[in-house]
Design an enzyme around this catalytic site. Structure first.
Site, PDB file in Angstrom:
ATOM      1  N   PRO A   1      38.274  35.909  51.357  1.00  0.00           N
ATOM      2  CA  PRO A   1      39.535  36.192  51.860  1.00  0.00           C
ATOM      3  C   PRO A   1      40.418  36.698  50.685  1.00  0.00           C
ATOM      4  O   PRO A   1      40.115  36.518  49.256  1.00  0.00           O
ATOM      5  CB  PRO A   1      39.966  34.508  52.057  1.00  0.00           C
ATOM      6  N   ARG A   2      41.450  37.474  50.920  1.00  0.00           N
ATOM      7  CA  ARG A   2      42.410  38.221  50.136  1.00  0.00           C
ATOM      8  C   ARG A   2      42.943  37.152  49.344  1.00  0.00           C
ATOM      9  O   ARG A   2      43.253  37.210  47.768  1.00  0.00           O
ATOM     10  CB  ARG A   2      43.384  38.819  51.005  1.00  0.00           C
TER      11      ARG A   2
ATOM     12  N   ASN B   1      42.668  48.178  49.782  1.00  0.00           N
ATOM     13  CA  ASN B   1      41.856  49.247  49.102  1.00  0.00           C
ATOM     14  C   ASN B   1      40.445  49.273  49.464  1.00  0.00           C
ATOM     15  O   ASN B   1      39.521  48.283  49.263  1.00  0.00           O
ATOM     16  CB  ASN B   1      42.270  48.673  47.483  1.00  0.00           C
ATOM     17  N   LEU B   2      40.006  50.350  49.966  1.00  0.00           N
ATOM     18  CA  LEU B   2      38.459  50.688  50.000  1.00  0.00           C
ATOM     19  C   LEU B   2      37.843  51.305  48.914  1.00  0.00           C
ATOM     20  O   LEU B   2      36.414  51.597  48.946  1.00  0.00           O
ATOM     21  CB  LEU B   2      38.226  51.402  51.414  1.00  0.00           C
TER      22      LEU B   2
ATOM     23  N   GLU C   1      47.734  45.856  42.628  1.00  0.00           N
ATOM     24  CA  GLU C   1      48.495  46.404  41.622  1.00  0.00           C
ATOM     25  C   GLU C   1      48.038  46.232  40.176  1.00  0.00           C
ATOM     26  O   GLU C   1      47.674  46.978  39.273  1.00  0.00           O
ATOM     27  CB  GLU C   1      49.954  46.353  41.691  1.00  0.00           C
TER      28      GLU C   1
ATOM     29  N   GLU D   1      37.288  50.450  45.821  1.00  0.00           N
ATOM     30  CA  GLU D   1      36.119  49.876  45.105  1.00  0.00           C
ATOM     31  C   GLU D   1      34.827  49.583  45.924  1.00  0.00           C
ATOM     32  O   GLU D   1      33.885  49.699  45.076  1.00  0.00           O
ATOM     33  CB  GLU D   1      36.696  48.296  44.835  1.00  0.00           C
TER      34      GLU D   1
END
Length: 421
Positions: free
Chosen positions: A263-264, A330-331, A60, A333
């Site tokens: 990794p996120r 999110n894809l 976000e 980017e």
């Protein structure tokens, strides 16, 4: 009655929230910074009109970039305040906006803490990103005369069903917002069905994010360094995703394919590195400053804020958060830099963007990790198809721009006009 019960739960849980923050702070020291801010306390800044944006965490925070740029231009006399709930979100905000914004924690959702926060900062407008619906926050904003907007709002069918069970309580909370600006017509319909009276559709702000030139240059430099090796990116992976993906991919791909794994969450970097090494694989960590040599199988992206560079490097990306029932990541980017995408079966938090990307030919859905490995092997051996997907990704990303302008129009109705017309 429901609001009183909700507040009581928060009050009873406050000692546990403090304890949890302390414990998380042992792994992520950022959580220990400005604990008083979690209660809305702190020194009052110098008097100046304030535009306040709340973004819970990394995704976000990044999505807000085009909107923040537009607000800075439109209202140059206003302070920009950014609040978060997570340490990684705050670190991301400082990296992206530290040259112009101020930062604070959003208080825990107790009425007196929210009132203290609003007295401290006296915002002229509050912008809450995506899914952050805090009942006491929006009620206290309404009582204080602070117009509050839920921007880039999304509401999955699963979340809408959960909220619907709360009936009139959710209806009342949504009516406390001054406006809601949804990403899609489906999001708007779900919010309206829950009782929101004012829902506009603006599109997804993430489509308006411009890939930073520095990140594109970095990715191209990596690409040159890797040479002819093909690069498969595992992007924004979550817990319990890396191991099944590696189990499926390693036997399916030749050893000359470099797997970049990002990794996120940064607190998992060491854990993921340990798992890779336990498999006997050669590993290079981005944080070491070293570059992977031809014998390196895994390049671990253990540095923050470089996703555009990784997508620029990659021949193909498998998007995390979609291999376990976590709702996807999110894809957009990846599409913005022309990186072909494979996503897993679980994308309920990004349904419209995912389906649109698949329809555009920019992404392919895999049914599971084994299917993803087969798709990845086929695509890595088919440069012409990858190029078609890359072109489709660029076209898809450009076609959905414009959410910033439409969102700003909704905000302008709640703020006085500025000289920058």
């Amino acid at each position: 009655m429901m609001r009183a019960l909700y507040t009581l739960i928060w009050l009873l849980g406050l000692p546990f929230a403090l304890l949890r923050t302390r414990l998380r702070g042992q792994r992520e020291p950022g959580y220990l910074e400005d604990i008083r801010g979690r209660l809305g306390l702190g020194p009052r800044p110098p008097s100046r009109p304030t535009l306040w944006l709340h973004a819970v965490s990394v995704g976000e925070t990044r999505a807000a970039a085009p909107l923040l740029a537009a607000l800075r231009f439109r209202y140059p006399e206003h302070r920009i305040l950014i609040t978060q709930m997570t340490a990684t979100g705050r670190a991301t905000a400082r990296a992206l906006y530290g040259d112009f914004a101020e930062f604070a924690w959003l208080p825990w959702d107790l009425p007196w803490a929210q009132r203290a926060f609003l007295r401290r900062w006296r915002p002229a407008l509050g912008i809450v990103m995506e899914t952050e619906i805090w009942p006491n926050l929006v009620r206290e904003c309404r009582r204080a005369g602070v117009p509050t907007v839920l921007a880039n709002a999304r509401m999955s069918a699963r979340s809408a069903a959960r909220y619907a069970r709360l009936g009139g309580f959710v209806h009342a909370v949504l009516r406390d917002f001054s406006a809601l600006v949804a990403q899609t017509a489906e999001d708007a319909a779900r919010l309206s069905a829950l009782g929101a009276p004012r829902v506009a559709v603006a599109g997804n702000l993430k489509f308006d994010i411009e890939p930073p030139a520095s990140q594109l240059d970095l990715g191209r430099a990596w690409r040159a360094g890797v040479g002819p090796r093909r690069v498969l990116l595992l992007a924004s992976t979550r817990e319990d995703e890396e191991a099944p993906l590696l189990d499926a991919l390693l036997p399916a791909l030749p050893s000359d394919v470099l797997i970049a794994l990002v990794p996120r969450h940064p607190q998992r970097f060491d854990e993921v590195a340990d798992d890779i090494l336990s498999r006997g694989l050669t590993l290079c960590r981005r944080s070491s400053g070293a570059f992977p040599d031809t014998n390196t199988r895994i390049w671990l992206g253990d540095a923050m804020g470089e996703m555009f560079a990784w997508y620029t490097l990659a021949d193909l990306a498998l998007i995390g958060g979609s291999w376990q029932p976590l709702g996807g990541q999110n894809l957009i980017e990846a599409c913005a830099v022309g990186c072909p995408v494979v996503i897993g079966p679980h994308t309920f938090n990004f349904t419209t963007a995912t389906l649109d990307a698949i329809d555009a030919g920019a992404a392919i859905r895999a049914t599971d990790e084994a299917n993803a490995a087969a798709i990845a092997r086929a695509l890595l051996n088919d440069p012409e198809r990858r190029q078609c997907m890359a072109t489709a990704a660029h076209t898809f990303a450009r076609a959905h721009r414009g959410a910033t302008v439409r969102t700003l129009q909704a905000l302008e109705a709640l703020l006085p006009s500025s000289g920058n017309d």
